[in-house]
Structures are given as structure tokens and as C-alpha cells.
Design a protein around this motif. Structure first.
Motif, PDB file in Angstrom:
ATOM      1  N   GLY A  42       1.389  -0.956   0.070  1.00 62.43           N
ATOM      2  CA  GLY A  42       0.060   0.328   0.231  1.00 62.43           C
ATOM      3  C   GLY A  42       0.667   1.261   0.179  1.00 62.43           C
ATOM      4  N   GLY A  43       2.588   0.582   0.187  1.00 67.91           N
ATOM      5  CA  GLY A  43       3.139   2.261   0.212  1.00 67.91           C
ATOM      6  C   GLY A  43       2.661   3.250   1.350  1.00 67.91           C
ATOM      7  N   ALA A  44       3.494   3.892   1.077  1.00 66.38           N
ATOM      8  CA  ALA A  44       4.051   5.065   2.176  1.00 66.38           C
ATOM      9  C   ALA A  44       2.569   6.460   2.091  1.00 66.38           C
ATOM     10  N   VAL A  45       2.290   6.175   0.660  1.00 66.10           N
ATOM     11  CA  VAL A  45       0.550   6.909   0.569  1.00 66.10           C
ATOM     12  C   VAL A  45      -0.655   6.579   2.129  1.00 66.10           C
ATOM     13  N   VAL A  50       4.842   9.313   4.002  1.00 61.30           N
ATOM     14  CA  VAL A  50       4.970  10.033   3.111  1.00 61.30           C
ATOM     15  C   VAL A  50       5.698  11.787   3.808  1.00 61.30           C
ATOM     16  N   LYS A  51       6.813  12.226   3.182  1.00 56.48           N
ATOM     17  CA  LYS A  51       6.887  14.039   4.141  1.00 56.48           C
ATOM     18  C   LYS A  51       5.374  14.443   3.581  1.00 56.48           C
TER      19      LYS A  51
ATOM     20  N   TRP B 307       3.476   4.953  -5.814  1.00 56.08           N
ATOM     21  CA  TRP B 307       4.265   3.418  -6.077  1.00 56.08           C
ATOM     22  C   TRP B 307       3.543   1.727  -6.444  1.00 56.08           C
ATOM     23  N   GLU B 330       8.636   2.671  -4.594  1.00 52.45           N
ATOM     24  CA  GLU B 330       8.076   3.960  -3.912  1.00 52.45           C
ATOM     25  C   GLU B 330       8.937   4.905  -4.079  1.00 52.45           C
ATOM     26  N   TYR B 332       8.597   9.290  -4.169  1.00 50.48           N
ATOM     27  CA  TYR B 332       8.173   9.936  -3.292  1.00 50.48           C
ATOM     28  C   TYR B 332       9.365  12.184  -3.559  1.00 50.48           C
ATOM     29  N   ASP B 336       9.576  21.959  -0.535  1.00 52.58           N
ATOM     30  CA  ASP B 336       9.212  22.810   0.524  1.00 52.58           C
ATOM     31  C   ASP B 336      10.528  23.757   1.501  1.00 52.58           C
ATOM     32  N   GLU B 338      12.417  23.687   3.306  1.00 53.67           N
ATOM     33  CA  GLU B 338      14.005  23.804   3.293  1.00 53.67           C
ATOM     34  C   GLU B 338      14.700  23.171   2.251  1.00 53.67           C
ATOM     35  N   TRP B 341      13.585  18.325  -2.098  1.00 51.53           N
ATOM     36  CA  TRP B 341      14.019  16.566  -0.970  1.00 51.53           C
ATOM     37  C   TRP B 341      13.034  15.431  -1.578  1.00 51.53           C
ATOM     38  N   GLU B 343      12.251  10.833  -1.145  1.00 49.08           N
ATOM     39  CA  GLU B 343      12.271   9.508  -0.287  1.00 49.08           C
ATOM     40  C   GLU B 343      11.990   8.381  -0.480  1.00 49.08           C
ATOM     41  N   TRP B 372       0.874   9.405  -4.918  1.00 45.27           N
ATOM     42  CA  TRP B 372       0.406  10.369  -3.573  1.00 45.27           C
ATOM     43  C   TRP B 372      -0.004  11.692  -4.117  1.00 45.27           C
TER      44      TRP B 372
END
Lengths: 51, 433
Positions: A42-45, A50-51, B307, B330, B332, B336, B338, B341, B343, B372
Motif C-alpha cells: 500500500g506504500g507510504a501514501v 510520505v513527507k 508506488w 515507491e 516521492y 518545501d 527547506e 527532498w 524519499e 500520492w
């Protein structure tokens, strides 16, 4: 002196043994084989990582 | 003015008790252990004043006992009890005046079961004095040098004299306060003591309690040291210096070999084969010729802010399932306040030990994908997965584990000294703030 020699001999023997088994890949197998990780997909989403 | 050297004993001029004369010609004062009267040794032992209700300090040593310290025979001729109270804590210790006909006077200190041996330091350190004012105005720990050793500020004590008996080269006065600034080196401490009348420097060293008790004919269990004395030098074990070198060396050897094995590239047995996720399930096959070595399967997707997950099923040359697994890829990225980025990773891998030589078949199935979505971030639905396989791989796992073990031995060996020094300095009152 005997202890020092014993340390070196045992240490080198341990390194040699680990090198021998490591050359044939022992210790490198993935630990999750034969296990379904589908429930964790399902992934980080979906997990909100996710950040 | 000095006493008659032939004098061996006297009767207390206050209570009449017989008192042995043990000290040398520099003794000026004798405090009667029976009645607490201070007698003037330079004036016919005339009674000067009387100290009453003095609490005897806790010490196994007593006046008249003799023993060898650092190769010199010393006799205990006097005992002082001192006390300090600071922030609700109280410290008590005993100081025994020692006398040697050949070496003069010294002090044997008993505190928390530890022993210290102090002698007057005639030659001045550089700079020649460490006083309270320097300590209170300095931004860094004050330091003096003596005989090549660096003495760093340790603490300031305000000791109150609470007990006195025996012979002394000065006139102890119960209730008097002495301010002492102490500076510590690896093997000794310098005490800069100041009273209203004089200032003097003493150099103190640690004494082994068992050796010293034995030298004075006392039971070795008479002292139970608590913690580490700041005076206590570090004593390394017989193989410690060897281990300090050998353990890190073995750690480096194991780590280098481990990394070398882990980085061996292996041999590609399946070139990158790209599959559409929408076409799964799909099978890919590869031939293993080195069944005794580790093999790896590598996946790569085109996920971007998304992902992809696939089920994997590997069958051996006998068409038996070797394992089932799954991998998520996955990735991403964005930016932002900072900066940029990223990950996650578009790649995934797994490693297995083949059972025999032959053709292995990998089935990829059950794909799942997700995207996402967030304002301002471009994303792409994963559509592809690329598969690669290698054989003849090695593992550095056990070697790196061994390296960690040797490193732990090295850290413990080196850390023992650091922990010892930390314990020695724990009672220092210096505050960097």
C-alpha cells in the motif's frame, strides 16, 4: 603471551570462517522469503509516511 | 625554639595522662587524646586550651602505629577530623600527621575508604598559586604545571576542623576553616590551602588501601572504598594495551573483507527485462549455474510520487515453488521551505540461495499501484517494472557482524580508561556555565 596468541589465532579463524561462508552468500538471504507481505503493501501514501 | 630531642614521653599537664612523644623537633603542639587539652610543646607542655566534645573521625589508623609508605617508614603522631557541608551534603574525613626521622612530616588522609598520601610541595608550580579568585573569575578550568604534569582545577573545599589529637607542627584550632583549592593531574593532586595566617601547597597521591593497611599491620578489610577516589590512577590490565591495538585491527580486517564480499558484482543471468504492470501475471526465466552461491533478483519501477507493489513467486528447476515474496517500489520527491527532498526508492531486491543448478522461473503477479497527490507536486502512475537477476553473489553479513564485535571489544577497552577518568572527576565542582 599465550592469551594474546590465542586471541589472534581465534580472531583470524573467525574472520576466515566468516569470509568463507560469506563468499558463498550465507547470511545474505532475504529474511522475508516465503512470507506474504501483501498485508503490508500500500506504500507510504496509505500509511501516511510520505513527507 | 624546639623541644628537647631526648624527650620520649610526658604527662599531660592538664589531666596527668601519660603521652608518648613520637614526633620530631618541629612539633609545636600536642593535643591530649584523653582530655582534649592543647599543650604547648615549646613551652614545657603548658596547657593552652581545651577542646571538648570532639567527634572522632572514622579511621582504622591510630596514633603510634607505624608502617612503610613508598619505601619510607612513617609513624602516625596526630589525627585530625575535618568536615565540609555544601548544599545539604556533608563530607567527613580524617587526616593523620605522619613523621619520619629521615623524611620529616606528611599526611595520611582517609575518606570514603580511600587513602591519600600528602607532602608539602616546596617547589612552586607555574603559575605559583591557584586561588579562589582565579577560580571564580576564570572562564576555563584554571591549570598549573609541575614537573611536566598538568594540574587542572578540581574543586574548592571549605574544611572545618572538628577533631584533633596528638602532635602537630602547628596549632590546630577546632572550628577553624581552611579553604583549599584542588587541582588534579593523572597521578596526583595539588592542594592550595589558605588560612588567615598562611598559604601552602600540598601534593597528594593515591595509596593502595590493602597495601597500606598491611604495611601498618591492620586488617585489609578495615577499609571499604566507595566509588573512585580522584587520586586513584588508572591501572590497565595485563593485556589491555594489546587489545587496544588488536581489537580495532581485527575489526578493520573483518569490515574491509565484509565490504569487499558485499560489493562483489556477481554475474548477470537475466538482463533487464521490462514488463507492463497491466500485463501481469508474467513469467521470466533465468539459468543458475552456481547453485552454491547467493543469487539476487532486482526490480525497478517508473514510480514518481507513487508506488507499485508486485507479488513474486520463484520456482526451481523441478518446478517446485522455492519461495513467495512481494516487493514495493515507491519514490516521492518535491520541495518545501527547506529545499528539495526525496524519499523511497524505485528499486527493490531480494536474495536467495538456489537449491540446484538449472532454470528458475519467476512469476510476477498481483500488481497494486497508488499515487500520492498533493497540490504542486507532479505524480505518475507506475506502469512498468523491470527485472534483473544475478548469481555468484557473496554476503558480508557475518564479517560485518564480527567487525562490530571486535569494535565493541575495542570500545570497551578504550572506554574503560574514559569511564575511570569520568569517575575520578565526578565530584569536581567546576561548572562550564
Amino acid at each position: 603471551m599465550i592469551l594474546r596468541v590465542a586471541f589472534i589465532v581465534l580472531a583470524l579463524a573467525a574472520i576466515g570462517g566468516a569470509a568463507y561462508t560469506g563468499y558463498y552468500g550465507r547470511g545474505g538471504e532475504s529474511s522475508d522469503l516465503d512470507k506474504s507481505i501483501r498485508a503490508g503493501s500500500g506504500g507510504a501514501v496509505l500509511t501516511g509516511r510520505v513527507k | 625554639m624546639t623541644r628537647a630531642p631526648q624527650l620520649k614521653s610526658i604527662d599531660c599537664t592538664a589531666c596527668g595522662a601519660g603521652l608518648d612523644i613520637l614526633g620530631g623537633g618541629r612539633v609545636t603542639t600536642h593535643v591530649c587524646p584523653y582530655c582534649g587539652t592543647e599543650l604547648d610543646a615549646l613551652d614545657g607542655y603548658k596547657a593552652l586550651r581545651r577542646f571538648g566534645d570532639m567527634p572522632r573521625p572514622d579511621s582504622p589508623f591510630a596514633i603510634g602505629q607505624a608502617g612503610t609508605i613508598k619505601g619510607v617508614s612513617w609513624t602516625i603522631i596526630g589525627t585530625l577530623g575535618l568536615t565540609e557541608t555544601y548544599k545539604g551534603r556533608r563530607w567527613d574525613w580524617a587526616e593523620h600527621q605522619l613523621y619520619s626521622p629521615t623524611h620529616g612530616y606528611a599526611w595520611l588522609t582517609v575518606e570514603d575508604g580511600h587513602l591519600g598520601f600528602s607532602r608539602r610541595q616546596r617547589r612552586a608550580p607555574r603559575p605559583d598559586w591557584m586561588g579562589v579568585q582565579w577560580v571564580e573569575t576564570s572562564e576555563n578550568r584554571p591549570t598549573v604545571l609541575l614537573d611536566g604534569a598538568r594540574y587542572v582545577y578540581y574543586q574548592t573545599t571549605e574544611a572545618t576542623l572538628a577533631f584533633a589529637e596528638g602532635e602537630f607542627t602547628w596549632a590546630p584550632n577546632v572550628g577553624d576553616v581552611t579553604v583549599t583549592v584542588s587541582a588534579l593531574a593523572d597521578h596526583a593532586m595539588l592542594d592550595f590551602s589558605e588560612t588567615a595566617e598562611e598559604r601552602e601547597i600540598y601534593r597528594s597521591e593515591w595509596l593502595d588501601p590493602r597495601e597500606t593497611l598491611t604495611a601498618f599491620g591492620l586488617d585489609v578489610g578495615a577499609l571499604r572504598p566507595v566509588g573512585k577516589s580522584p587520586l586513584q590512577p588508572y591501572r590497565s590490565g595485563p593485556n589491555e594495551e594489546f587489545l587496544k591495538l588488536a581489537a580495532p585491527l581485527m575489526a578493520v580486517i573483518a569490515a574491509v573483507l565484509g565490504l569487499a564480499l558485499a560489493l562483489l558484482p556477481g554475474k548477470t543471468v537475466l538482463s533487464e527485462t521490462t514488463l507492463r504492470l497491466s500485463d501481469l501475471p508474467q513469467e521470466v526465466s533465468f539459468t543458475i549455474t552456481q547453485p552454491s552461491r547467493l543469487a539476487g533478483i532486482y526490480l525497478r519501477s517508473d514510480a514518481s510520487n507513487s508506488w507499485a507493489y508486485v507479488d513474486l513467486d520463484l520456482t526451481d528447476p523441478e518446478d517446485e515453488t522455492l519461495f513467495e515474496a512481494g516487493r514495493t517500489m515507491e519514490y516521492y520527491t518535491g520541495s518545501d521551505s527547506e529545499g528539495s527532498w526525496s524519499e523511497g526508492s524505485n528499486s527493490a531486491s531480494l536474495y536467495f540461495l538456489p537449491t540446484e543448478a538449472g532454470t528458475y522461473t519467476l512469476t510476477l503477479d498481483g500488481p497494486e499501484t497508488g499515487v500520492w497527490t498533493s497540490p504542486g507536486f507532479a505524480s505518475r502512475q507506475p506502469a512498468l517494472v523491470a527485472v534483473t537477476a544475478k548469481q555468484g553473489l557473496s554476503s558480508g553479513f557475518y564479517l560485518l557482524l564480527l567487525a562490530a564485535g571486535f569494535l565493541a571489544v575495542a570500545v570497551l577497552t578504550w572506554g574503560r580508561r574514559l569511564l575511570h577518568d569520568k569517575a575520578r572527576w565526578v565530584q569536581s565542582d567546576w561548572d562550564d556555565d
